[in-house]
Design an enzyme around this catalytic site. Sequence first.
Site, PDB file in Angstrom:
ATOM      1  CD  GLU A   1     -44.152   3.454  -3.483  1.00 51.21           C
ATOM      2  OE1 GLU A   1     -45.561   2.066  -3.505  1.00 51.21           O
ATOM      3  OE2 GLU A   1     -43.451   3.868  -3.193  1.00 51.21           O
TER       4      GLU A   1
ATOM      5  CB  CYS B   1     -40.453   0.822  -5.146  1.00 50.57           C
ATOM      6  SG  CYS B   1     -41.114   2.174  -6.113  1.00 50.57           S
TER       7      CYS B   1
ATOM      8  CB  CYS C   1     -37.614   3.193  -8.978  1.00 52.54           C
ATOM      9  SG  CYS C   1     -37.858   3.197  -7.530  1.00 52.54           S
TER      10      CYS C   1
ATOM     11  CG  HIS D   1     -35.105  -0.203  -5.887  1.00 53.30           C
ATOM     12  ND1 HIS D   1     -33.808  -0.293  -5.282  1.00 53.30           N
ATOM     13  CD2 HIS D   1     -35.836   0.214  -5.980  1.00 53.30           C
ATOM     14  CE1 HIS D   1     -34.589   0.934  -4.194  1.00 53.30           C
ATOM     15  NE2 HIS D   1     -35.614   0.952  -4.412  1.00 53.30           N
TER      16      HIS D   1
ATOM     17  NE  ARG E   1     -39.892   8.673  -7.266  1.00 52.53           N
ATOM     18  CZ  ARG E   1     -40.068   8.134  -8.019  1.00 52.53           C
ATOM     19  NH1 ARG E   1     -39.370   6.922  -8.472  1.00 52.53           N
ATOM     20  NH2 ARG E   1     -41.183   8.154  -8.660  1.00 52.53           N
TER      21      ARG E   1
ATOM     22  CB  SER F   1     -37.411   8.276  -0.717  1.00 49.73           C
ATOM     23  OG  SER F   1     -38.039   9.183  -2.519  1.00 49.73           O
TER      24      SER F   1
ATOM     25  CB  CYS G   1     -39.967   7.008  -4.929  1.00 50.63           C
ATOM     26  SG  CYS G   1     -40.740   5.055  -5.211  1.00 50.63           S
TER      27      CYS G   1
ATOM     28  CB  CYS H   1     -37.563   3.460  -2.553  1.00 54.25           C
ATOM     29  SG  CYS H   1     -37.879   3.272  -4.545  1.00 54.25           S
TER      30      CYS H   1
END
Length: 564
Positions: free
Chosen positions: A16, A64, A67, A71, A475, A498, A542, A545
């Site tokens: 992503e 994002c 996920c 968030h 993650r 990330s 990701c 993010c």
Amino acid sequence: MAQLKRFTIDPITRIEGHLRIEVDLDPNNVVKDAYSSSGMFRGIELIMQDRDFHDVGLFAQRICGVCTYTHYRVGTEAVEAALGVQIPTDARIVRNLLHASLFLHDHVVHFYQLHGMDWFDVVAALSADPEKAAAVALKYSPTPYNAGAGTFRAVQERVSALVASGELGPFANGYWGNPSYKLTPEQDLIMLSHYLDALAVQRTLAQAMAVFGGKNPHPQSLVVGGVTSIMDIVDPSRVAEFLGKMQSGAQFIQNAYLPDIRMIADAYIQEAKSGEGYGVPDFMSYGAFPLDNIPWPKGAMLFPSGVFNRNTGMVNDLNADQIKEDVTRAWYQGPNEGVYPGEESTIPDYTGYEADGALNRSGKYSWIKAPRYQGLPMETGPLARLLIGRARKDPLIEKAMTDFERSVPRGFSPDEWYSTVGRTAARAVEADIIASQVGAWVDELAANVGQGQTQTYTAPSNTSGEGFRLLDAPRGALGHWIRIENGRVTHYQAVVPSTWNASPRDHKGQMGPYEASLINTRLAVANQPLEVLRTVHSFDPCIGCAVHIVDSKGAEVARFQVDV
């Protein structure tokens, strides 16, 4: 000294967001240096300014599209921490159930749709013997998922038709035939079959989230103070629908995902033994799935929080004050030694690329910041959660890891977790742990409702305050920091998994986990960076993010007016 050859992969696909990896190869195609960069600016902190605190979670989850729920939850719970709101028990359970559906969905999609083709060769699968493949599947599971010879033959015919048509879709542009692939054709066929099965499984798990979340992606049932899905939790048919969909996902995890990971660990055992893909020695988790209403960090959690060092074997408690974000090599202004997110500003400072389009390795080279804990880079994610849980002697995690080690036919030692193979295996083991707990959480919720305990909301009594929420996403470690004055947001920072893993170097020259994990990786074929992709994908990047949007020359892309 032999001259190094620069190799750039931009963009990294099957993730992503937008990620660029530059590596330097020696004459033996061994990575001697690595740089991780993203070319997109993240402005969520600026977007949050002057928003009503009730809207924070809804804005945060738009960081994002993968996920989103995490968030949403962490943004909402950061507001609750700032305003001193304690949510009811039933709301906590529902939030955990939603989180469980996200984790299972995310892990299944990541392995099969994003990471799986780093391990199995689609073209080789077409030459497999379906009867032999069915026998091989039994080696890794007594009850293999959808693994009959007829199924495998149908999969070959389906994919062969794609090849004949010239429209390979997701299977196009692979490094098929690369000698770094280790599975037999029959094992490749098993993986290919489960890749197709996972397309339906991920849909079922997304539907599970929609039961209590309203929809997926971007669920809408969380509010500051609790959840709004009261009509669903008091309806036995809705609860049963959620549980049934989650059990369907659990069956796939137990009979396809985990066995496939055993098969990979078995085939790639030498890569695991050599530590291919091992990066930094420090691992961090904020913990995940709170099991009581005691505020972080003192409450019990399914996955405990902590910081673990491989070299010492020691695990220590987390101190949030020791988190800082270094922007020395990132396109932002700020002091070299880093700033605590509760005090940090987001001030873009784009300096661009070299004249030839390469990264400016002596200066700033990424929109991703460099989070550090006590001045050190940290790997975060499923592997970190398992290592910390085992170090804390958590019985559930200890058993799950030991069971996996014993289940790999050629064995899997504790040291072999520190590798690309181990990082990938940790995600599957974690998924199985979470799936095993869902039934008990549903029972707890049903028992509460049966006793008349149906409160799902506590109204905030304050409109000003500051605080943070730290909780692990699929993650890894996710933190949101907030300050609210008279109901409006005056400060916001998000430090996401990330960002930790994909960080550039810091003011001390320390590499981030992606960068460090690539050092000494050997490419079997110089112009096919399969091994680099395999390791980077094992972190489940990701990048959306971590960053959000500016063009490569720093020009304004668009301007929007939002009427509030």
